[in-house]
Design a protein around this motif. Structure first.
Motif, short mmCIF file in Angstrom:
data_model
loop_
_atom_site.label_atom_id
_atom_site.label_comp_id
_atom_site.label_asym_id
_atom_site.label_seq_id
_atom_site.Cartn_x
_atom_site.Cartn_y
_atom_site.Cartn_z
N GLU A 345 -27.72 -17.37 -100.21
CA GLU A 345 -28.62 -18.45 -100.29
C GLU A 345 -29.23 -18.89 -98.86
OE1 GLU A 345 -29.49 -22.68 -102.45
OE2 GLU A 345 -27.59 -21.67 -102.58
N PHE A 346 -28.22 -19.03 -97.97
CA PHE A 346 -28.87 -19.54 -96.75
C PHE A 346 -29.61 -18.59 -95.88
CE2 PHE A 346 -28.22 -19.98 -92.25
CZ PHE A 346 -28.73 -21.26 -91.68
N ALA A 347 -29.19 -17.17 -96.06
CA ALA A 347 -29.98 -16.26 -95.39
C ALA A 347 -31.22 -16.18 -96.18
CB ALA A 347 -29.14 -14.88 -95.57
N THR A 348 -31.09 -16.24 -97.34
CA THR A 348 -32.57 -16.13 -98.21
C THR A 348 -33.59 -17.42 -97.61
OG1 THR A 348 -31.53 -15.26 -100.10
CG2 THR A 348 -33.55 -16.21 -100.49
N HIS A 349 -32.81 -18.50 -97.58
CA HIS A 349 -33.59 -19.68 -97.01
C HIS A 349 -34.34 -19.37 -95.60
CE1 HIS A 349 -34.63 -23.99 -96.71
NE2 HIS A 349 -34.19 -23.88 -95.33
N VAL A 350 -33.62 -18.75 -94.68
CA VAL A 350 -33.99 -18.59 -93.34
C VAL A 350 -35.05 -17.60 -93.22
CG1 VAL A 350 -33.09 -17.26 -91.24
CG2 VAL A 350 -31.77 -18.83 -92.26
N ILE A 351 -35.15 -16.59 -94.28
CA ILE A 351 -36.24 -15.78 -94.31
C ILE A 351 -37.82 -16.42 -94.76
CG2 ILE A 351 -37.14 -13.92 -95.87
CD1 ILE A 351 -34.86 -12.08 -95.06
N GLU A 352 -37.24 -17.23 -96.01
CA GLU A 352 -38.35 -17.94 -96.68
C GLU A 352 -39.12 -18.84 -95.73
OE1 GLU A 352 -36.68 -19.09 -100.29
OE2 GLU A 352 -36.98 -17.11 -101.28
N GLU A 353 -38.23 -19.63 -95.05
CA GLU A 353 -38.55 -20.84 -94.19
C GLU A 353 -38.62 -20.48 -92.86
OE1 GLU A 353 -39.61 -23.66 -95.66
OE2 GLU A 353 -39.02 -22.66 -97.76
N CYS A 354 -38.18 -19.68 -92.02
CA CYS A 354 -38.22 -19.48 -90.80
C CYS A 354 -38.94 -18.06 -90.53
CB CYS A 354 -36.76 -19.41 -90.27
SG CYS A 354 -36.03 -21.03 -90.74
N ASP A 355 -38.88 -17.20 -91.40
CA ASP A 355 -39.37 -15.73 -91.00
C ASP A 355 -38.36 -15.10 -90.11
OD1 ASP A 355 -41.53 -15.74 -92.67
OD2 ASP A 355 -42.92 -16.47 -91.19
N VAL A 356 -37.37 -15.21 -90.27
CA VAL A 356 -36.17 -14.64 -89.47
C VAL A 356 -35.19 -14.07 -90.60
CG1 VAL A 356 -34.22 -14.90 -87.79
CG2 VAL A 356 -36.47 -16.00 -87.62
N ALA A 357 -34.75 -12.86 -90.20
CA ALA A 357 -33.91 -12.01 -91.39
C ALA A 357 -32.10 -12.24 -90.56
CB ALA A 357 -34.22 -10.65 -91.47
N VAL A 358 -31.38 -12.42 -91.04
CA VAL A 358 -29.86 -12.36 -90.70
C VAL A 358 -29.20 -11.62 -91.62
CG1 VAL A 358 -30.39 -14.33 -89.09
CG2 VAL A 358 -29.40 -14.62 -91.35
N GLN A 385 -38.92 -16.27 -80.02
CA GLN A 385 -39.56 -16.47 -80.94
C GLN A 385 -38.90 -17.04 -81.94
OE1 GLN A 385 -43.25 -17.12 -80.86
NE2 GLN A 385 -42.50 -18.14 -83.07
N ALA A 386 -37.61 -16.33 -82.33
CA ALA A 386 -36.93 -16.48 -83.76
C ALA A 386 -36.34 -17.84 -83.63
CB ALA A 386 -35.98 -15.35 -83.45
N ILE A 387 -35.84 -18.43 -82.27
CA ILE A 387 -35.40 -19.66 -82.09
C ILE A 387 -36.38 -20.72 -82.43
CG2 ILE A 387 -34.38 -21.13 -80.32
CD1 ILE A 387 -32.40 -18.90 -81.18
N ARG A 388 -37.53 -20.29 -82.07
CA ARG A 388 -38.53 -21.27 -82.33
C ARG A 388 -38.96 -21.58 -83.76
NH1 ARG A 388 -40.35 -19.04 -77.54
NH2 ARG A 388 -41.69 -17.77 -78.39
N ASN A 389 -38.90 -20.48 -84.63
CA ASN A 389 -38.90 -20.47 -85.95
C ASN A 389 -37.93 -21.17 -86.73
OD1 ASN A 389 -41.15 -18.59 -85.41
ND2 ASN A 389 -40.56 -16.94 -86.60
#
Length: 398
Positions: A345-358, A385-389
């Motif tokens: 769920e957290f990795a999904t949130h990071v893609i959806e809200e931050c445009d970063v994949a982990v 840029q990922a950090i800023r996102n």
């Protein structure tokens, strides 16, 4: 209509959770969003020029288009022996103590076939690179998962391995190790490995050490080979891969070295299964090992710079993270304000809200669900840029 086929082994596999994140990443990119992929550990640096040039030359020789040797051509095995002598001070017989494999995953998987059968058991770390858990399973054996710990050092894990063996039944025949460790970046000292070798010599146990990140290490630290330990050739084998050290992921060149009867058993099995890697690739790998002596150090420096950018950046935005000394990854506990989500769920949130994949930690086993894994596969600018996102999208960190 034929009835639905019942497949063997496949039904027991869990869903490959990384595909969930990959699908979300692709969906976001199709929608025009710039997703920075720090998930899949796919080396992005080019292979050594000497490897490319030698491959191009060798492929034009039609004699190299024929079947090769599944053990690896003699000059390649000699080059691997020379590298072990230079790098670790270890002397290996290229005829009896080294075999070339089609990448470390192939070597490890087929090694489990010759060491294990139904009713046997292997001790494996959790969380873990998936094939370390599923390799014994494919051989029909039980994979007893032992918690590797918090990602700092291996001594506690080695204690737990010994305890698991003493109290388990039937006794495990194989102990799987991998230091520096993917995903947790845990490291082991030579003293840690020597303690395990001494223990295994008193029992009927084979140690299998996957040294995938032999050269991708930071802060001046250099990981040991288990073959440096006294008596290691009696109980241990080790996988060394050119994937990370030489940025040759797609070439599929690795080696199993160590205990001669185990190396010989894998060679016998492989003689029934394959004819080895395409010979021009073996020739190019030979020249690379012999001539590109500084390349692993250069690669390691690039990844160390990326590690610094990532870890310094996460620290600035309030995400506390263990600073790895090796591998091409960082293993990060989910920040407290988001911890109840779990890793998918957290990795999904990071893609959806931050445009970063982990990568969600649960994909590496049940011990990983409170973590995500970052791969150091983007340059410093993209990582910044990922950090800023992340700072913008993870609002609970503010």
């Amino acid at each position: 209509m034929p009835r639905e086929m019942e497949f063997r082994r496949i039904p027991g596999l869990p869903p490959y959770v990384f595909t969930i994140i990959d699908s979300l990443k692709l969906e976001a990119r199709r929608a025009g969003r710039d997703v920075i992929d720090l998930g899949f550990g796919n080396p992005d640096l080019p292979s050594p020029q000497v490897a490319v040039d030698k491959l191009a030359e060798a492929v034009h020789n039609t004699r190299n288009h024929r079947y090769s040797a599944s053990r690896g051509i003699p000059k390649l095995r000699q080059a691997a022996a020379d590298m072990y002598q230079r790098r670790f001070g270890v002397t290996l017989d290229p005829d009896t103590e080294i075999i070339s494999t089609i990448g470390a995953k192939e070597g490890f998987s087929h090694l489990m076939w010759v060491l294990l059968q139904p009713g046997d058991a292997a001790i494996v770390p959790t969380p873990s690179y998936p094939i370390h858990i599923w390799g014994p399973y494919f051989a029909g054996a039980d994979a007893r998962q032992v918690a590797i710990g918090d990602g700092t050092d291996a001594s506690g894990y080695i204690d737990r391995v010994m305890e698991s063996w003493e109290y388990g039944w039937p006794k495990a025949r194989v102990v799987v190790l991998s230091f520096p460790h993917n995903p947790t970046t845990t490291i082991a000292t030579k003293e840690d490995l020597q303690r395990l070798v001494d223990w295994a010599r008193e029992r009927d146990v084979v140690l299998v050490h996957d040294l995938a990140y032999a050269d991708m290490t930071f802060d001046g630290w250099r990981p040991p080979s288990i073959m440096e330990c006294d008596g290691a050739k009696e109980v241990a084998v080790e996988l060394y891969s050119m994937t990370k050290s030489y940025s040759m992921a797609g070439w599929r060149v690795a080696f199993l070295v160590g205990r001669p009867d185990v190396v010989g058993a894998l060679a016998k099995l492989k003689s029934y299964l394959d004819y080895g890697t395409f010979q021009p690739i073996q020739i190019a790998a030979t020249v690379t090992l012999n001539e590109a002596l500084d390349f692993p150090t250069e690669v390691s420096a690039v990844y160390e710079s990326r590690r610094n950018t990532l870890c310094d950046g996460l620290d600035r935005i309030g995400w506390d993270i263990h600073r790895p000394k090796g591998t091409m990854f960082a293993w990060a506990r989910i920040p407290e304000p988001y911890r109840e989500m779990g890793s998918i769920e957290f990795a999904t949130h990071v893609i959806e809200e931050c445009d970063v994949a982990v990568s969600p930690g649960v994909g590496f086993g049940p011990g990983g669900d409170g973590f995500v894994r970052f791969a150091l596969i983007e340059n410093e600018q993209r990582t910044g840029q990922a950090i800023r996102n992340l700072k913008k999208g993870l609002t609970r960190l503010q």
